[in-house]
Scaffold this active site. Structure first.
Site, PDB file in Angstrom:
ATOM      1  N   ARG A  44      65.807  33.194  43.039  1.00  0.00           N
ATOM      2  CA  ARG A  44      65.895  31.956  42.268  1.00  0.00           C
ATOM      3  C   ARG A  44      66.845  30.970  42.955  1.00  0.00           C
ATOM      4  NH1 ARG A  44      70.587  31.973  41.260  1.00  0.00           N
ATOM      5  NH2 ARG A  44      70.486  29.942  40.300  1.00  0.00           N
ATOM      6  N   ASP A 233      67.258  20.836  41.387  1.00  0.00           N
ATOM      7  CA  ASP A 233      65.949  21.412  41.737  1.00  0.00           C
ATOM      8  C   ASP A 233      65.020  20.367  42.317  1.00  0.00           C
ATOM      9  OD1 ASP A 233      67.040  23.467  39.720  1.00  0.00           O
ATOM     10  OD2 ASP A 233      65.352  24.419  40.756  1.00  0.00           O
TER      11      ASP A 233
HETATM   12  O1  MRU Z   1      65.966  28.829  37.037  1.00  0.00           O
HETATM   13  P1  MRU Z   1      66.882  28.885  38.218  1.00  0.00           P
HETATM   14  O2  MRU Z   1      67.943  29.926  38.075  1.00  0.00           O
HETATM   15  O3  MRU Z   1      66.117  29.006  39.522  1.00  0.00           O
HETATM   16  O4  MRU Z   1      67.597  27.466  38.219  1.00  0.00           O
HETATM   17  C1  MRU Z   1      68.502  27.172  39.245  1.00  0.00           C
HETATM   18  C2  MRU Z   1      69.170  25.869  39.099  1.00  0.00           C
HETATM   19  O5  MRU Z   1      68.920  25.119  38.197  1.00  0.00           O
HETATM   20  C3  MRU Z   1      70.121  25.477  40.201  1.00  0.00           C
HETATM   21  O6  MRU Z   1      71.132  24.668  39.708  1.00  0.00           O
HETATM   22  C4  MRU Z   1      69.360  24.694  41.278  1.00  0.00           C
HETATM   23  O7  MRU Z   1      68.207  25.394  41.684  1.00  0.00           O
HETATM   24  C5  MRU Z   1      70.197  24.414  42.458  1.00  0.00           C
HETATM   25  S1  MRU Z   1      70.589  25.881  43.361  1.00  0.00           S
HETATM   26  C6  MRU Z   1      71.474  25.440  44.735  1.00  0.00           C
END
Ligand code: MRU
Length: 343
Positions: A44, A233
């Site tokens: 993730r 993201d």
């Molecule tokens: O659902 P996830 O755990 O993949 O969400 C991750 C996030 O929201 C992070 O803040 C984002 O991907 C940035 S990671 C450097």
């Protein structure tokens, strides 16, 4: 600690769904296993999802038996679609797949192309690590001695494979001897803050205080937070930022309390083809993640639950976007374009 490692014909990952209770490593041999690991959040964090998708693409290519280039590329389309369907919001996934698709279409016989796809995935991984290092340096310039930083979700090594983005800034400032303290929000419903950020910072000996998401306003109002740093993201062309659900509330609370709100992300997270946050696809996950905690039901049977995994923070709340090419501010519609086009 490497959350993902290429082993020549497979990848080895740390299963992030099991942390911090257990450090479980999985070996994935097939692109479908990679897509599934991304979907269930064993892998993730936007940048790491991009790296995993690139290796998944390479694994898919290596497994193809084809008599012609056309047949090879046709089978590769299925690999691409499976990986692209794993999660919708993190643009790094699509960015990495686009690079892999471009590489696959370069001239050469099938064996050469397979080799160059592995090479491209390795480059994406290495560039990611370098981006974290550089953005950590740029970001640390905004962090004064003795700063207390609030961060959300996990934007650390586990999310990128490098130093991390938001946590990369924090680690760099810390290495510079700035005496940093961190407040980490637990990040309901899947607790990336409590499970992953707290684990990562504790291992690095960085002082961290864990709070529930609903405590953030109160700690800000009490003057305990000097700045907020989060990852992203997807960043739209106008600077709107999609990040883990709850980020928007933190940005509004930061503005209300006159606290700077920083977003740290590599330029691969900037999506100039998305004009504003309104057109960013937001992943809706299983409501069971809200009604259950670690598989145990915490809400009454039959209750309706919503589970958007991300929200969009309007650009007006973002003090700076920190990338590996420097930090930019409003007007993002101009500064982000200049940044992405500068090489
Ligand atoms: O659902 P996830 O755990 O993949 O969400 C991750 C996030 O929201 C992070 O803040 C984002 O991907 C940035 S990671 C450097």
């Amino acid at each position: 600690m490497k959350p993902l490692e290429w082993l020549g014909d497979r990848i080895r990952i740390i299963d992030q769904t099991k942390l911090p209770a257990a450090e479980v490593y999985l070996e994935l041999h097939d692109y479908r296993e990679v897509a599934e690991a991304i979907r269930r959040l064993s892998i993730r964090g936007a940048p790491l999802i991009g790296v995993a998708a690139a290796y998944g693409f390479a694994l898919g290519a290596l497994s193809i038996h084809a008599g012609s280039r056309e047949e090879f590329l046709g089978k590769l389309d299925t690999v691409n679609e499976t990986l692209a369907g794993s999660r919708p919001t993190a643009v790094n996934l699509f960015w990495a797949l686009e690079r892999m698709n471009r590489k696959a279409r370069e001239p050469g016989d099938i064996t050469d192309v397979k080799g160059s796809l592995v090479g491209e995935a390795r480059r994406i991984e290495a560039e990611n690590e370098e981006a974290d290092r550089a953005l950590g340096e740029y970001g640390a310039e905004f962090v004064r001695k003795g700063t207390t930083i609030l961060t959300h979700c996990n934007a650390g090594s586990l999310a990128t494979g490098g130093n991390g983005t938001a946590l990369g800034v924090i680690k760099t400032a810390r290495r510079q001897g700035k005496g940093i303290e961190v407040y980490a929000t637990e990040t309901r419903p899947l607790l990336q803050g409590a499970r992953l950020t707290a684990w990562e910072l504790t291992r690095e000996d960085i002082p961290v205080t864990l709070i529930t998401d609903s405590m953030a306003g109160s700690v800000m109002k009490r003057g305990l937070i000097d700045c907020v740093i989060v990852g992203a993201d997807r960043i739209a062309a106008n600077g709107d930022v999609a990040n883990k659900i709850g980020t928007y509330s933190l940005a509004v609370l930061a503005a209300e309390n006159a606290i700077p709100f920083f977003v740290a992300a590599p330029t691969s997270t900037i999506d100039l083809s998305t004009p504003s946050g309104d057109s960013i696809p937001i992943e809706e996950r299983d409501p069971g993640e809200v009604t259950h905690l670690h598989g145990k039901r915490i809400a009454p049977e039959g209750v309706k639950a919503a589970n958007p995994a991300f929200d969009v923070t309007p650009h007006c709340y973002v003090s700076r976007i920190i990338t590996e090419r420097g930090a930019v501010r409003e007007p993002y519609i101009e500064t982000l374009r200049e940044l992405v086009q500068s090489q």
